[in-house]
Design an enzyme around this catalytic site. Structure first.
Site, PDB file in Angstrom:
ATOM      1  CG  ASP A  66     -12.449  16.128  29.380  1.00 13.78           C
ATOM      2  OD1 ASP A  66     -11.390  16.570  29.862  1.00 13.78           O
ATOM      3  OD2 ASP A  66     -13.584  16.546  29.723  1.00 13.78           O
ATOM      4  CD  GLU A 111     -11.600  21.709  32.142  1.00 15.40           C
ATOM      5  OE1 GLU A 111     -11.700  22.874  32.572  1.00 15.40           O
ATOM      6  OE2 GLU A 111     -11.853  21.391  30.945  1.00 15.40           O
TER       7      GLU A 111
END
Length: 450
Positions: free
Chosen positions: A94, A158
């Protein structure tokens, strides 16, 4: 089989590995995995890309989701010694949001122009995902095997709370990381340009703990035209102002002390952080730009970041909410809690929105020595130094499995590219040559780690 490059003889690299590192970085950037927080993200397109690249090389991926579209990929590359401790190599899929209006190119373009790859994730951290993929695929083509098992983890979430990513993997699928003693991940081994041509490569051996807070002030609702000594907005604003102005005392971890000693020595300064009366701020003032590597980690910190109160200009609300990004040095948690109780005062409650412990990994290990050797082998004029990251990474989750985690995602950058400024910044980009450097260093390190 592709022809092995002369300078890479004895490793698992071939010419194709360098081309793939660039292509994979560009392709992954084009896949929109923007994490806006609160579950608003879909990493699945990037996870499917990674899984396909692994499968194509004969490496069997395990694809896992806690929630639909929040996808993780884990794989194990067998080493020559099944009894040796395994090494975890992790990277997240991400990225943080980017406003196209602020960029020179579209942040999801993955454009490769004049030897530079542009886009969100170029340094944080689709570039590292791509380099890792290119290295293990080259091993498969050349028949090379690392000395120990290498476990790969490409994670979701994350950039928010890791609940659907590393936290989920560590809690529900710990068996996939069996035998892992050490890990490498993001935010380390990038070139940092200091004074006088001094080039540093900070390798992370610690992180400050995450302490994201939600503050709730309560008061008496009423008409905006009336005096109100129990105004929730005023109470919240006063608490946040106290928090934002607070000067935290110095609390240096062993990693930070080691960083100060090594960096100071490169400036010709003999530093003893354990000496009575040692003034860390005075030393930092002598270290010029290099102080940026250490200054954020000698203390706890607390920065107000968000406010939410009221619904109409002439109505005093009964509650007001604010958020604070707090970070805690190793050993500083109790001080943080008691200080926050004092700063918020009697009319404001606070709670952890997200909490992660501070980390420290040992410096006197063969693994750290090999990280240092791998970087300095390909940049003999560079200097590897330990440091502590000011923020947190997925290492916080994997450390719960008893794994010592380091930040090691090597890049050699020119002076005009500031890695730290590009992290979550505008016009994020990475030179092609920096990716090639990272591929060489990762391959050498992983192949030499015993």
């Amino acid at each position: 089989m592709a022809e092995i490059m002369t300078e890479e003889a004895g490793t698992g690299l071939d010419e194709r590995a360098f081309d793939e590192a660039v292509r994979f970085t560009s392709d992954l950037i084009r896949l929109d995995t923007t994490n806006r927080g609160g579950g608003d993200c879909r990493e699945r397109p990037a996870a499917e890309y990674v899984a396909a690249a692994l499968s194509d090389a004969g490496i069997e991926p395990v694809v896992l989701e806690k929630e639909r579209g929040r996808t993780n990929v884990v794989a194990r590359v067998p080493g020559t010694d099944p009894g040796a401790p395994a090494l975890l190599v992790h990277g997240h899929l991400d990225v943080v949001p980017a406003d196209p209006a602020e960029w020179s190119v579209h942040p999801l373009s993955g454009e490769v122009d004049d030897g530079v790859v542009w886009g969100r994730g170029a340094v944080d951290m689709k570039n590292t995902d791509a380099m890792v993929l290119s290295v293990v695929r080259a091993w498969a083509r050349t028949g090379a095997r690392p000395p120990r098992d290498v476990v790969l983890a490409f994670t979701a979430d994350e950039e928010d709370r890791a609940w659907t990513g590393a936290a989920f993997l560590a809690e529900k699928h710990a068996e996939l990381f069996e035998g892992c003693r050490y890990a490498i991940g993001e935010s380390g081994a990038y070139s940092f340009h200091a004074d006088g041509g001094l080039r540093l490569y900070p390798v992370a051996a610690g992180e400050r703990g995450t302490a994201w807070l939600r503050l709730t002030a309560r008061g008496r609702a009423g008409h905006g035209s009336k005096p109100n000594q129990a105004n929730a907005v005023t109470r919240l604003a006063e608490a946040l102002a106290r928090i934002g102005r607070h000067r935290w005392p110095v609390r240096m971890s062993p990693t930070v002390r080691a960083a100060l000693v090594e960096i100071a020595a490169l400036y010709g300064i003999e530093a003893d952080p354990g000496a009575p009366g040692f003034d860390v701020d005075a030393l930092l003032a002598e270290l010029g730009p290099a102080a940026r590597l250490v200054a954020p980690t000698v203390r706890n910190s607390s920065n107000p970041t968000m406010l939410d109160a009221g619904y109409k200009v002439n109505v005093i609300p009964g509650t007001a909410v604010g958020h604070v990004d707090g970070r805690i040095v190793p050993g500083g948690e109790e001080e943080f809690r008691t200080t926050m109780d004092e700063l918020t005062g009697p009319h404001v409650d606070w709670e952890y929105y997200q909490k992660g412990r501070a980390l420290q990994a040992p410096l006197g290990t063969e693994l750290f020595a090999r990280m240092r050797e791998a970087v300095e082998r390909f940049d003999p004029e560079g200097h590897v130094v330990p440091f502590c990251m000011s923020g947190g990474t997925d290492a916080n989750q994997f450390s719960r499995l008893g794994i010592d985690c380091y930040g090691f995602a090597p890049l050699k950058l020119p002076e005009d590219i500031d890695y730290q400024a590009l992290f979550h910044g505008v016009d994020e980009r990475v030179p092609v040559e920096a990716l090639h450097f990272g591929v060489r260093v990762l391959d050498h390190f992983l192949m030499s780690t015993a």
